[in-house]
Design an enzyme around this catalytic site. Structure first.
Site, PDB file in Angstrom:
ATOM      1  N   CYS A   2     -53.266 -59.907   5.428  1.00 36.10           N
ATOM      2  CA  CYS A   2     -51.913 -60.391   5.172  1.00 36.10           C
ATOM      3  C   CYS A   2     -51.902 -61.908   4.985  1.00 36.10           C
ATOM      4  CB  CYS A   2     -51.015 -60.050   6.345  1.00 36.10           C
ATOM      5  SG  CYS A   2     -51.062 -58.312   6.768  1.00 36.10           S
ATOM      6  N   ARG A  27     -56.487 -62.776  -0.624  1.00 40.10           N
ATOM      7  CA  ARG A  27     -56.758 -62.231   0.705  1.00 40.10           C
ATOM      8  C   ARG A  27     -56.651 -60.706   0.718  1.00 40.10           C
ATOM      9  NH1 ARG A  27     -56.082 -66.156   4.718  1.00 40.10           N
ATOM     10  NH2 ARG A  27     -55.256 -64.704   6.241  1.00 40.10           N
ATOM     11  N   TRP A  75     -51.139 -56.336   3.917  1.00 38.85           N
ATOM     12  CA  TRP A  75     -52.293 -55.441   3.721  1.00 38.85           C
ATOM     13  C   TRP A  75     -52.132 -54.381   4.799  1.00 38.85           C
ATOM     14  CZ3 TRP A  75     -56.823 -54.054   6.450  1.00 38.85           C
ATOM     15  CH2 TRP A  75     -57.856 -53.527   5.665  1.00 38.85           C
ATOM     16  N   ASN A 101     -49.344 -61.617  10.711  1.00 36.89           N
ATOM     17  CA  ASN A 101     -50.709 -61.321  10.275  1.00 36.89           C
ATOM     18  C   ASN A 101     -51.490 -60.955  11.532  1.00 36.89           C
ATOM     19  OD1 ASN A 101     -53.234 -61.260   9.163  1.00 36.89           O
ATOM     20  ND2 ASN A 101     -53.306 -63.413   8.580  1.00 36.89           N
ATOM     21  N   GLY A 102     -52.264 -59.882  11.480  1.00 37.84           N
ATOM     22  CA  GLY A 102     -53.019 -59.463  12.660  1.00 37.84           C
ATOM     23  C   GLY A 102     -52.538 -58.107  13.148  1.00 37.84           C
ATOM     24  N   GLU A 481     -77.431 -56.230   0.124  1.00 38.89           N
ATOM     25  CA  GLU A 481     -76.391 -57.051  -0.492  1.00 38.89           C
ATOM     26  C   GLU A 481     -76.156 -56.627  -1.943  1.00 38.89           C
ATOM     27  OE1 GLU A 481     -74.169 -58.810   0.509  1.00 38.89           O
ATOM     28  OE2 GLU A 481     -73.560 -60.173  -1.073  1.00 38.89           O
ATOM     29  N   LYS A 485     -72.497 -55.476  -3.244  1.00 38.56           N
ATOM     30  CA  LYS A 485     -71.833 -56.208  -4.331  1.00 38.56           C
ATOM     31  C   LYS A 485     -71.374 -55.237  -5.415  1.00 38.56           C
ATOM     32  CE  LYS A 485     -70.987 -59.098  -3.256  1.00 38.56           C
ATOM     33  NZ  LYS A 485     -70.964 -59.885  -2.070  1.00 38.56           N
ATOM     34  N   GLU A 488     -68.518 -52.585  -4.063  1.00 42.79           N
ATOM     35  CA  GLU A 488     -67.192 -53.088  -3.679  1.00 42.79           C
ATOM     36  C   GLU A 488     -66.354 -53.511  -4.884  1.00 42.79           C
ATOM     37  OE1 GLU A 488     -67.237 -56.564  -1.149  1.00 42.79           O
ATOM     38  OE2 GLU A 488     -68.880 -57.450  -2.260  1.00 42.79           O
ATOM     39  N   HIS A 504     -87.996 -39.712   2.687  1.00 40.68           N
ATOM     40  CA  HIS A 504     -87.722 -38.962   3.920  1.00 40.68           C
ATOM     41  C   HIS A 504     -86.357 -38.284   3.865  1.00 40.68           C
ATOM     42  CE1 HIS A 504     -91.384 -40.388   5.764  1.00 40.68           C
ATOM     43  NE2 HIS A 504     -91.099 -41.595   5.290  1.00 40.68           N
ATOM     44  N   LYS A 603     -59.971 -60.612   1.810  1.00 43.32           N
ATOM     45  CA  LYS A 603     -60.947 -61.697   1.882  1.00 43.32           C
ATOM     46  C   LYS A 603     -61.261 -62.069   3.323  1.00 43.32           C
ATOM     47  CE  LYS A 603     -63.571 -64.942   0.204  1.00 43.32           C
ATOM     48  NZ  LYS A 603     -64.895 -64.481  -0.224  1.00 43.32           N
TER      49      LYS A 603
HETATM   50  C1  F6R Z   1     -68.455 -58.766   0.690  1.00 38.74           C
HETATM   51  C2  F6R Z   1     -67.729 -59.635   1.592  1.00 38.74           C
HETATM   52  C3  F6R Z   1     -67.507 -59.166   2.986  1.00 38.74           C
HETATM   53  C4  F6R Z   1     -67.620 -60.340   3.974  1.00 38.74           C
HETATM   54  C5  F6R Z   1     -67.255 -59.877   5.383  1.00 38.74           C
HETATM   55  C6  F6R Z   1     -67.382 -60.994   6.395  1.00 38.74           C
HETATM   56  O1  F6R Z   1     -68.586 -59.341  -0.567  1.00 38.74           O
HETATM   57  O2  F6R Z   1     -67.283 -60.695   1.228  1.00 38.74           O
HETATM   58  O3  F6R Z   1     -68.401 -58.153   3.321  1.00 38.74           O
HETATM   59  O4  F6R Z   1     -68.919 -60.836   3.930  1.00 38.74           O
HETATM   60  O5  F6R Z   1     -65.947 -59.388   5.395  1.00 38.74           O
HETATM   61  O6  F6R Z   1     -66.524 -62.038   6.092  1.00 38.74           O
HETATM   62  P1  F6R Z   1     -66.741 -63.476   6.694  1.00 38.74           P
HETATM   63  O7  F6R Z   1     -68.019 -64.003   6.117  1.00 38.74           O
HETATM   64  O8  F6R Z   1     -65.548 -64.267   6.268  1.00 38.74           O
HETATM   65  O9  F6R Z   1     -66.851 -63.330   8.176  1.00 38.74           O
END
Ligand code: F6R
Length: 608
Positions: A2, A27, A75, A101-102, A481, A485, A488, A504, A603
């Site tokens: 949010c 976000r 959100w 937010n939260g 990773e 990437k 997502e 396996h 985000k």
């Molecule tokens: C993936 C991504 C998320 C963040 C995760 C942690 O591309 O961005 O997996 O890495 O939510 O976020 P931070 O680094 O802000 O703690």
């Protein structure tokens, strides 16, 4: 997650609020709303879906009068995305408006108590209990009432609050989720994050946990929960809106991929002086560093993947055991750590609730926590024992790229720094690591020059339904990773496996046309990964190999290849991640996905 905005001044509030919400879109959100006070009444407008819908229904906010207001992008956590569940939420008589937010963890309990006392709720949200509590306990003074209800609310939250009978005041509360106050001239702002207000002011206060701000047109007063005034220092934001603008790129993600040479350079430049790694941010003595018998790393998502890479590097160089935990699991397994364990916390936002809680758990057990964080002044940065900032600049795209690369750069710096103190690095290796680290930005640039070639590969692969990333050793850590990437942002199902582990069980999923992306940069296990490539190919897989240049064996084994420049083995992930980011970006783009704000994602994940 949010986003909160607030404005109080002489301008019409709603257009400013909506513009601010627009800048918090990154976000993640699924509905948006604003509430203003026109001096007599609240005017509330909320819409499910995009901010454009709210723009349309309010004429970009111009149809809504009032020079004070709060706005929100939601959100969904409690209750579906809908107009009713969108914020702001009013109390039953409509005299209190709240954005949040939260999460209020005990909202069910509070809701049932209030309901038993005749309070009727209209939404399914946890937030509504706050507006209802304010009205229920209102004592004639809003600040006192806010302080009174705060201990009743369990969880982590940031709140923006207005009282209808007082159009000259917004109250902001922070317990956990981030909140900043923008300082203007005869006008002030409230926001979850800097981009929302950066075109209005560069001077901000960052609220700390359990602080309450009373924001008026011409004053901002911050209190603690005992109603003592807290003296805050003004922080001036140095970066400009350009850093948070797309700069001609179609998406922030592509812009941020291209910014990686700079992000890595900025992160290392000031920390290498006369060929020596200098980490002044670490306040541990060499003696204390030598006394740690274990390293514990906690993080989420991509930052966790940096932690997995770090495990390989630290164990190789420092010869100390390293445990890496997904932060959300860490706290609940009663981890065996104490003052002899060094904890490393990795987070771009510095606000991720799971990571923050994991850090607190480690600290409670006596562990010293060093945080690697991008957002200056964020909660993790503030509460860690030491913080090493990644200097990647603001990262807007939900999927991280340049912050991941900058975090890796800090890991190399730490490995060299600690390795030296522990006497585990020869002079020759030290020099070699430092020179390879300094060379990374230029080598990343060489890979970025291959963007068109990688786009071309993506154009042929984007319709695949299942993708497996495989690798061994540090390549395995990196495959995690690559897989994240891709899935997502493109919504293509993808999994990462240790290349030797595939047979396996998972190899039964390989059939004609399955895409396997094989990371084969790690020299020592090159032949072994090439054998794994043949195993999947003989079951019909199409293999894209990523390896170091001049590797003829890989060219023969894989169906197509992307080559990266050579570097020392611990730094290979910094180069090999780049083609995977570009590939994921273009596969998502060819599929027509919303790259910067993928569905369901946020985000900054400020709930556990
Ligand atoms: C993936 C991504 C998320 C963040 C995760 C942690 O591309 O961005 O997996 O890495 O939510 O976020 P931070 O680094 O802000 O703690």
């Amino acid at each position: 997650m949010c986003g909160i905005v607030g404005y109080i001044g002489d301008e019409q509030a709603a257009p400013i609020l909506i513009d601010g919400l627009e800048k918090l879109k990154y976000r993640g959100y699924d509905s948006a709303g604003v509430c203003t006070n026109d001096g007599e009444k609240f005017i509330v407008e909320k819409e499910k879906g995009k901010i454009e819908v709210l723009r349309k229904s309010t004429g970009d906010g111009k149809k809504i009068s009032g020079t004070v207001g709060i706005g929100h992008t939601r959100w969904a956590t409690h209750g579906e995305p809908s107009k009713i569940n969108a914020h702001p939420h009013l109390s039953r008589s409509g005299s209190f408006a709240v954005v949040h937010n939260g999460i209020i963890e005990n909202y069910m309990e509070l809701k049932s108590e209030l309901s038993q006392n005749g309070v009727k709720f209209t939404s399914a949200t946890d937030t509504e209990v706050v507006s209802q509590l304010l009205e229920y306990y209102y004592s004639g003074n809003l600040l006192d009432t806010v302080i009174k209800i705060m201990p009743m609310l369990k969880g982590s939250y940031a709140l923006g609050i207005m009282y209808r009978e007082n159009p000259d005041e917004i109250i902001a509360v922070r317990k956990g989720s981030p909140l900043i106050i923008g300082i203007g001239e005869n006008e002030n702002y409230l926001a979850s994050d800097v981009p929302a207000i950066l075109d209005k002011t560069r001077n901000i206060y960052r609220l700390a946990a359990n602080e309450i701000a009373v924001i008026r047109r011409d004053s901002i007063t911050v209190y603690d929960t005992d109603k003592n005034v807290v003296e805050k220092s003004v922080e001036t934001i140095e970066w400009s809106m350009d850093a948070a603008a797309k700069d001609g790129y179609e998406h922030f993600m592509l812009k941020e991929i291209m910014e990686q040479p700079k992000a890595v350079h900025n992160t290392i430049a000031e920390r290498i002086k006369d060929g020596k790694v200098v980490l002044d941010e670490i306040h541990l003595t060499p003696e204390q560093i030598r006394n740690f018998d274990k390293i514990n790393i906690v993080a989420c998502g991509s930052a966790y993947h940096v932690g997995v890479v770090a495990k390989y590097i630290f164990e190789k160089i420092l010869r100390k055991p390293v445990e890496v935990d997904v932060a959300s699991e860490f706290k609940y397994r009663n981890p065996i750590i104490d003052e002899k364990t060094l904890t490393i916390v990795i987070s771009q936002s510095g606000e991720t609730a799971d990571t923050k809680e994991a850090m607190y758990e480690a600290q409670r057990k006596g562990s010293y926590a060093i945080a690697i964080v991008n957002v200056i002044g964020s909660a993790i940065a503030t509460d860690a024992n030491d913080v090493i900032y990644t200097l990647a600049g603001p990262e807007i795209a939900v999927a991280t790229t340049k912050a991941y690369s900058a975090q890796l750069a800090v890991i190399y710096l730490m490995a060299i720094y600690f390795g030296d103190i522990l006497g585990k690095i020869s002079e020759e290796d030290y020099k070699n690591y430092v020179s390879e680290l300094l060379a990374l930005p230029e080598k990343i640039k060489l890979i970025l020059k291959k963007t068109e070639d990688i786009k071309n590969i993506a154009s042929k692969l984007f319709a695949r339904k299942d993708v497996f990333f495989i690798g061994r050793n540090i390549d395995y850590a990196l495959s995690l990773e690559g897989s994240l990437k891709l899935k997502e942002i493109s919504y293509i199902h993808s999994e990462a496996y240790g290349a030797g582990e595939l047979k396996h069980g998972t190899i039964s999923l390989i059939e004609k046309g399955t895409l396997v992306i094989a990371l084969a940069t790690y020299e020592d296990l090159h032949e072994k990964i090439c054998s794994n490539i043949e195993e999947v190919q003989s079951r019909g897989a199409y293999v894209l190999g990523i390896g170091c240049e001049n590797r003829q064996h890989l060219s023969h084994a894989a169906d197509s290849t992307i080559f990266i420049p050579k570097t020392c083995d611990i730094m290979l992930p910094s180069l090999a991640v780049v083609p995977m980011q570009i590939l994921a970006y273009y596969m998502a783009r060819f599929k027509g996905c919303e790259i910067d704000t993928p569905r369901n994602l946020a985000k900054s994940v400020t709930v556990e």
